[in-house]
Scaffold this motif. Structure first.
Motif, short mmCIF file in Angstrom:
data_model
loop_
_atom_site.label_atom_id
_atom_site.label_comp_id
_atom_site.label_asym_id
_atom_site.label_seq_id
_atom_site.Cartn_x
_atom_site.Cartn_y
_atom_site.Cartn_z
N LYS A 44 2.82 2.00 0.00
CA LYS A 44 2.73 2.88 1.16
C LYS A 44 2.05 4.04 0.79
CE LYS A 44 6.10 5.10 4.14
NZ LYS A 44 7.68 5.30 4.61
N ILE A 45 1.07 4.49 1.33
CA ILE A 45 0.22 5.49 1.37
C ILE A 45 -0.17 6.13 2.55
CG2 ILE A 45 -2.23 6.19 0.46
CD1 ILE A 45 -2.05 3.79 -1.45
N ASP A 46 -0.28 7.51 2.84
CA ASP A 46 -0.57 7.90 3.97
C ASP A 46 0.46 7.67 5.08
OD1 ASP A 46 -2.61 9.51 2.83
OD2 ASP A 46 -4.20 7.99 3.30
N GLY A 47 1.72 7.51 4.63
CA GLY A 47 2.84 7.17 5.74
C GLY A 47 3.06 5.69 6.27
N SER A 48 2.02 4.91 5.70
CA SER A 48 2.52 3.50 6.02
C SER A 48 2.23 2.40 4.95
CB SER A 48 1.54 3.08 7.33
OG SER A 48 0.22 3.14 6.88
N TYR A 49 2.65 1.19 5.07
CA TYR A 49 2.36 0.16 4.06
C TYR A 49 0.96 -0.33 4.33
CZ TYR A 49 6.82 0.61 1.98
OH TYR A 49 8.09 1.40 1.22
N LYS A 50 0.22 -0.25 3.50
CA LYS A 50 -1.10 -0.87 3.65
C LYS A 50 -1.36 -2.24 3.76
CE LYS A 50 -2.37 3.55 4.09
NZ LYS A 50 -2.70 3.91 5.45
N ALA A 51 -2.08 -2.63 4.67
CA ALA A 51 -2.23 -4.15 4.79
C ALA A 51 -3.84 -4.43 5.19
CB ALA A 51 -1.22 -4.75 5.95
N ASP A 52 -4.34 -3.82 4.71
CA ASP A 52 -6.07 -3.67 5.05
C ASP A 52 -6.62 -4.43 3.81
OD1 ASP A 52 -5.65 -1.43 3.69
OD2 ASP A 52 -6.58 -0.17 5.35
N ALA A 53 -7.82 -4.67 3.88
CA ALA A 53 -8.69 -5.05 2.64
C ALA A 53 -9.15 -4.48 1.56
CB ALA A 53 -9.75 -6.18 3.33
N PHE A 54 -8.37 -3.54 1.22
CA PHE A 54 -8.69 -2.63 -0.06
C PHE A 54 -8.09 -2.59 -1.35
CE2 PHE A 54 -10.46 -0.54 4.09
CZ PHE A 54 -11.65 -0.08 3.62
N TYR A 55 -7.48 -3.82 -1.44
CA TYR A 55 -6.96 -3.99 -2.81
C TYR A 55 -7.82 -4.95 -3.60
CZ TYR A 55 -2.41 -2.82 -0.74
OH TYR A 55 -1.37 -2.10 -0.24
#
Length: 215
Positions: free
Chosen positions: A101-112
């Motif tokens: 969770k970064i900047d208020g939301s759980y990140k599910a985009d392609a940046f892992y």
């Protein structure tokens, strides 16, 4: 005038009398506890020792859509460890995944970005998959794993995770071991970490979050 006693230099035994507003003499180990065998009475400071890992929170999954830790991830600790025990999925076969969770939301985009020691693991960039084998409740194949977080509250370091653990293979004949690491290319503070299944729920399992004391 009648005579009377001034009651000076008299001894009154506490055990033989009812005294209001009077506390008996404190005796360490008798009517007040000792700490690690040390007397707590007297002046000065009594240093209390302990382990370097501090249990911060425990979540027990029970057909849970997600398991999350948020308020515990602070700058108090640089390192955190999540110990997962006997995790099972509710779907026929499934895998455990995790997001920041970064900047208020759980990140599910392609940046892992990620690296595994198990070449057979199939994933995409929208999440991190922690195990190489299905952990199906129908097979009775639990997953146990440790996940390490480095400085999630920092705004000066990229957010990274390392993990290792294992589960029985689908044939229940061999232990499958998975381990590796990933990072999200962001120096913003991670205010939460969330575990989930891509389909179905987390049927059961215990998730314990520990903070490691700063040296």
């Amino acid at each position: 005038f009648p005579s009377h006693d001034t009651h000076t230099n008299k001894t009154i035994t506490y055990a033989n009398n009812t005294l209001t507003g009077v506390q008996p003499t404190l005796v360490s180990g008798t009517n007040i506890k000792t700490i690690n065998g040390s007397n707590v009475l007297g002046s000065g400071d009594l240093a209390v020792g302990g382990g370097s890992m501090i249990l911060l929170a425990t979540v027990t999954a029970s057909n849970s859509a997600t398991v999350s830790f948020e308020s515990e991830l602070t700058s108090t600790y640089d390192e955190y460890v999540i110990v997962m025990s006997n995790v099972m999925c509710a779907a026929a076969t499934d895998n455990l995944r995790v997001r920041f969770k970064i900047d208020g939301s759980y990140k599910a985009d392609a940046f892992y970005n990620y690296k595994y020691n198990n070449a057979g693991l199939v994933i995409d960039d929208n999440h991190i998959q922690l195990n190489a084998v299905s952990i199906s409740s129908s097979f009775g194949l639990p997953l146990s794993m440790n996940v390490m977080l480095h400085a999630p509250a920092s705004t000066g370091t990229i957010k990274s995770i390392g993990w290792y653990g294992g589960a029985l293979g689908n044939a229940a004949t061999a232990e499958e071991v998975a381990g590796g690491g990933f990072y999200r290319n962001s120096t913003n503070a991670a205010t939460g970490i969330q575990f989930f299944m891509p389909s179905g729920n987390i049927a059961s399992g215990t998730f314990r979050l520990y903070g490691i004391k700063k040296s």
